[in-house]
Motif scaffolding. Structure first.
Motif, mmCIF file in Angstrom:
data_model
loop_
_atom_site.group_PDB
_atom_site.id
_atom_site.type_symbol
_atom_site.label_atom_id
_atom_site.label_comp_id
_atom_site.label_asym_id
_atom_site.label_seq_id
_atom_site.Cartn_x
_atom_site.Cartn_y
_atom_site.Cartn_z
ATOM 1 N N ILE A 1 -6.971 -1.524 10.657
ATOM 2 C CA ILE A 1 -6.347 -2.316 9.589
ATOM 3 C C ILE A 1 -7.138 -3.604 9.393
ATOM 4 O O ILE A 1 -7.520 -3.970 8.272
ATOM 5 N N GLY A 2 -7.433 -4.267 10.527
ATOM 6 C CA GLY A 2 -8.166 -5.531 10.456
ATOM 7 C C GLY A 2 -9.534 -5.359 9.824
ATOM 8 O O GLY A 2 -9.914 -6.119 8.924
ATOM 9 N N VAL A 3 -10.254 -4.331 10.271
ATOM 10 C CA VAL A 3 -11.618 -4.120 9.781
ATOM 11 C C VAL A 3 -11.621 -3.803 8.294
ATOM 12 O O VAL A 3 -12.386 -4.393 7.522
ATOM 13 N N THR A 4 -10.744 -2.896 7.879
ATOM 14 C CA THR A 4 -10.733 -2.535 6.459
ATOM 15 C C THR A 4 -10.354 -3.738 5.606
ATOM 16 O O THR A 4 -10.881 -3.928 4.520
ATOM 17 N N GLU A 5 -9.451 -4.572 6.115
ATOM 18 C CA GLU A 5 -9.083 -5.769 5.358
ATOM 19 C C GLU A 5 -10.264 -6.737 5.276
ATOM 20 O O GLU A 5 -10.558 -7.304 4.235
ATOM 21 N N ALA A 6 -10.968 -6.885 6.428
ATOM 22 C CA ALA A 6 -12.113 -7.799 6.458
ATOM 23 C C ALA A 6 -13.209 -7.337 5.502
ATOM 24 O O ALA A 6 -13.908 -8.138 4.899
ATOM 25 N N LEU A 7 -13.350 -5.993 5.391
ATOM 26 C CA LEU A 7 -14.375 -5.455 4.511
ATOM 27 C C LEU A 7 -13.959 -5.511 3.045
ATOM 28 O O LEU A 7 -14.726 -5.143 2.168
ATOM 29 N N GLY A 8 -12.742 -5.935 2.825
ATOM 30 C CA GLY A 8 -12.270 -6.039 1.460
ATOM 31 C C GLY A 8 -11.772 -4.714 0.887
ATOM 32 O O GLY A 8 -11.522 -4.598 -0.301
ATOM 33 N N ILE A 9 -11.683 -3.669 1.741
ATOM 34 C CA ILE A 9 -11.111 -2.402 1.261
ATOM 35 C C ILE A 9 -9.609 -2.514 1.445
ATOM 36 O O ILE A 9 -9.074 -2.249 2.514
ATOM 37 N N ASN A 10 -8.950 -2.934 0.424
ATOM 38 C CA ASN A 10 -7.524 -3.198 0.593
ATOM 39 C C ASN A 10 -6.647 -1.995 0.259
ATOM 40 O O ASN A 10 -5.446 -2.064 0.316
ATOM 41 N N ALA A 11 -7.318 -0.909 -0.093
ATOM 42 C CA ALA A 11 -6.561 0.252 -0.554
ATOM 43 C C ALA A 11 -5.800 0.893 0.601
ATOM 44 O O ALA A 11 -6.272 0.896 1.740
#
Lengths: 289, 242, 333
Positions: free
Chosen positions: C285-295
């Motif tokens: 969750i953290g990584v995807t959020e950090a990468l800007g993939i909010n989907a």
């Protein structure tokens, strides 16, 4: 009054044929490769989206799109079996299960990423056309889809019955050691079977878009549906898969009409439990020796 | 001598095919008894009826004066009959010691006592040094002895041995014969053998029964039975085996 | 304790003692978020262990354990909401009902010789059947869900499971610890060996005098009863219950991933599995959020891929491999 019931039953039969085609793929894979394809319904939903895109973007009718989709799914299935799943043949159920559930999770959420969580209707121009046959009012799309499903089933039956490769695959299902001894390339036949199984589900999914909206969350539901049909009809029996599909289609249609649409699959599960307990080999399955 | 196992007119049919046809015999306590016959003579079917795997269509089987036909396999075992399988089936994922421990736990509630018993049995069967090995990695002769050990650990009064010699080399056969003789002498356990290896049968059995097409064609002491003309033509063949 | 101690050698015992000590002290330094993640891990250790008893030891594949979580949660929550019966009392009928479901499934499955994948489907069918059923039971809110109201005045009634994050942390820790202990004890018991025998070869087990039906019934009864207690915890920790959330197949899958990834039929497999997978989910969750993939779904895609990779590389689970590599079990001479 009778006419209404008849209408519901016919509706169920037509939908059931699509279900049957989907389950046929699962039955073939399980019957021959002995791998539980827990991502089966997810593949059906991928096919629905494929047909959806082909129709919306290129205007290709799902009845035609079914063909290239089935071919593409065959290739995917062949490659998947050849590269990954082959290593899991003969391994314990739960290991196969985790592999394919992993795949199912990837597919469902991949679709979610690309298409979002909302239902996507295909909006076919003839979606609401219907024909009158005596007292019956039948949706045209369902008839087309059912006929197409029957045609694919017939082709598959013919393949298994009349071609050398089909016979060889049946030999693998019957007696693996024997098949290997007489020099059949079991690995290739497994890959072929998995390819064919996915081609079925690809065709079924493409046709499904004509009667249902595409939603990523349909995947697990279709997987369960396919399993229910295969167990009810009898594992390893291709006719069983079709009969099971019809039975579940009709029982869902009747339950949706008589009780409540939201409770329709409850009846399928009740049927599944009853069959498992009373006739574990399925309605048309052979009794284990 | 008291009768331990009494088989009376036992028969079994599979869809009209008669596999075992009115077989009767009595096994005395402490005796080693062999059932021989060509493939398909119904030996294993007879065995499976005694062991509770199959229910006979007619006749009766009594053990220690109690009817046991129709009981489940586990109930039969709890009454004191241990068995091996023709195709060995040790618990593949468990260690040799745990395999035998499971047998020993049948009549022992205490873990430590069961483990002592298991090790004792393993010692008798030359498997003590392999007790930590996974059963799946054993050689065939070792697996055969492991099955025997497992059955023995249940403290049976009667052992049913289904072709324990098959697939063994002559030296290994001799060792197995020696083990069985010692067991029979020291623990008093009775043994019912199904066997093809006549060398072993002649060395072990006090009595034997010959089956052919499911029916008994001869019985008695081994020396007499092998001279019986009917046995020679139907099973042993023209040339003398011994 | 002795059973647990016996699982490990000297080095393993030191590691275990240090780990337990660290976890007991963790809330004094950890952030609220970390404490909540650890609570969730303990919960998955607990329910994973319950499932492990049935699958890992007795070899019976259940893919419908969400049924017992759901029944346990719903019964205790409904008793509290409607009759004011506290969960310390409500846990008994909750366990009883869940175990009856277990008994019914076990009886049907084992009596009629339904095995392997077929048995798994039977468990799924029961869970799904119940899910749809609960959608239509109005007493428990139907599809709209059942909510345990938040009452300021009741905070601190720990016997009614009304407490803060810290309370639930230690409660979950206690449950997880008990589950591990129970597993260690059962694994070394007579029943534990009967289960292994049935798992390895049922016909051979019966030839050794083991009543396979009884052994399997005991497995499903113990497992379903234990899982139901997890359901009670879940209900009072999250305070809201929806049929779709409680009974769905994905919930059953979620709770069995830990033991499989960690190592089936081992005492510490489910522990390692939960400590690997739950943080993995959080990290994703953290990584995807950090990468800007909010989907929605991005996290789950990686999760699914990770599962496939793990089962491909270490099919028998991480714990057997880990304990061997680090030398935590077995004798070293």
């Amino acid at each position: 009054m009778l006419a209404i019931y008849l209408n519901v039953v016919v509706q169920g039969v037509l939908t059931g044929l699509l279900y049957g085609l989907m389950a046929l793929g699962l039955s073939a894979i399980f019957g021959v490769v002995r791998v539980v394809n827990f991502a089966h319904g997810e593949f059906a939903v991928v096919a629905m989206y494929a047909a959806f895109v082909l129709f919306r973007v290129y205007g290709i009718d799902p009845m035609w799109a079914m063909l290239p989709i089935a071919v593409a799914f065959f290739v995917i299935g062949y490659a998947l079996q050849h590269t990954v799943i082959d290593a899991f043949v003969g391994r314990p159920d739960h290991e196969q299960f985790i592999l394919l559930v992993g795949l199912a999770i990837v597919i469902t959420n991949g679709l979610l990423l690309v298409f979002g969580p909302d239902a996507q209707p295909a909006n076919l121009p003839y979606a609401f056309d219907s024909v009158m046959v005596g007292p019956l009012i039948i949706d045209e799309v369902r008839v087309y889809a059912a006929v197409a499903a029957l045609a694919v089933c017939a082709a598959l039956f013919a393949f298994f019955r009349f071609t050398r490769t089909g016979t060889a695959i049946r030999a693998c299902a019957d007696n693996l050691v024997g098949a290997a001894v007489v020099g059949l390339n079991v690995r290739r036949l497994y890959a072929l079977t998995f390819g064919l199984g996915l081609a079925c589900v690809g065709a079924a999914g493409a046709l499904m878009i004509t009667i249902a909206d595409a939603v990523p969350s349909l995947g697990p539901a279709y997987t369960l549906l396919a399993f229910t049909i295969v167990i009810v009809g009898g594992l390893g029996s291709m006719t069983g898969a079709l009969v099971g599909g019809l039975l579940i289609g009709v029982s869902e249609a009747l339950a949706g009409f008589l009780v409540a649409p939201s409770m329709k699959s409850m009846f399928s599960f009740a049927l599944l439990i009853a069959v498992l307990v009373l006739r574990p080999q399925g309605l048309l399955g052979k009794k284990p020796a | 001598m008291t009768a331990l196992l009494v088989v009376e007119g036992v028969g079994k049919r599979f869809r009209g095919l008669t596999a075992v046809d009115r077989v009767s015999f009595t096994l005395a306590a402490g005796e080693i008894f062999a059932v021989i016959g060509p493939n398909g003579a119904g030996k294993t079917t007879l065995f499976n009826m005694i062991a509770g795997v199959l229910k006979p269509n007619d006749g009766a089987i009594s053990f220690c004066g109690e009817r046991i036909d129709g009981l489940t396999p586990d109930a039969v075992c709890r009454r004191g009959i241990g068995r091996t399988f023709q195709i060995v089936r040790p618990f593949p994922g468990l260690s040799v010691e745990d395999n035998v421990l499971i047998g020993a736990l049948l009549h022992r509630k205490d873990m430590a006592a069961a483990r002592r018993c298991a090790r004792d049995v393993l010692g008798r069967l030359d498997l003590y040094d392999k007790r930590g090995v996974q059963a799946a990695s054993l050689t065939l002769p070792d697996r055969k002895r492991l099955e025997l050990a497992r059955a023995l650990a249940t403290d049976p009064k009667l052992l049913l041995l289904d072709e324990v010699m098959a697939g063994l080399r002559p030296t290994e056969t001799d060792r197995m014969v020696e083990i069985l003789k010692t067991l029979n002498r020291e623990t008093g356990v009775s043994i019912l053998l199904i066997e093809h290896v006549m060398r072993a049968v002649m060395a072990l059995a006090g009595h034997m029964l010959v089956l052919h097409h499911g029916a008994p064609i001869a019985s008695g002491k081994p020396e007499e039975v092998v001279r019986d003309p009917a046995v020679i033509t139907s099973y042993l063949g023209q040339e003398t085996v011994i | 304790m002795k059973a647990l101690w016996g699982e490990m050698n000297g080095r393993g015992r030191v590691v275990l003692a240090v780990a337990v000590l660290l976890l007991l002290l963790a809330p004094t330094v950890a952030t609220r978020y970390l404490v909540s993640v650890l609570t969730l891990i303990f919960y998955f250790v607990y329910v994973g262990q319950a499932w492990n008893l049935m699958m890992g030891y007795a070899g019976q594949l259940s893919l419908g354990h969400a049924l017992y979580v759901g029944v346990g949660g719903y019964v205790s929550a409904a008793l509290w909401v409607h009759f004011g019966i506290g969960p310390w009392l409500g846990v008994f009928p909750a366990v009883l009902l869940a175990a009856s479901f277990g008994a019914a499934i076990g009886w049907l499955g084992f009596r009629f010789g339904i095995e392997g994948v077929y048995f798994a489907l039977l468990t799924i069918a029961f869970a799904e059947f119940t899910r749809i059923g609960f959608d239509h039971i109005d007493v428990v809110g139907g599809a709209g869900g059942l909510f345990i109201p938040y009452e300021e005045a009741r905070l601190g009634e720990w016997w009614n499971l009304r407490g803060g994050q810290l309370f639930f942390y230690y409660l979950a820790f206690g449950l997880a610890a008990i589950a591990v202990l129970v597993t260690a004890l059962l694994a070394r018991s007579r029943l534990g060996y009967q289960w292994r025998a049935v798992r390895e070869d049922e016909a051979a087990a019966r030839a050794l005098g083991i009543d396979a039906f009884r052994a399997k019934m005991k497995a499903i009864l113990i497992s379903s009863a234990m899982t139901a207690v997890g359901g009670v915890f879940y209900a009072f920790y999250y305070n809201s219950l929806f049929p779709a959330q409680m009974f769905e197949m994905s919930r059953s899958i979620e709770l069995i991933l830990g033991p499989i990834v960690g190592g089936l039929g081992t005492v510490f497999g489910p522990v390692i599995g939960a400590f690997l997978l739950t943080p993995l989910g959080e990290i994703l969750i953290g990584v995807t959020e950090a990468l800007g993939i909010n989907a929605p779904g991005a996290k789950a895609v990686f999760f699914g891929l990770t599962l496939m990779v793990i089962i491909y590389l270490v099919p028998t689970g991480v714990w057997p491999w880990l304990s061997k590599t680090l030398g935590l079990t077995g004798r070293r001479s």
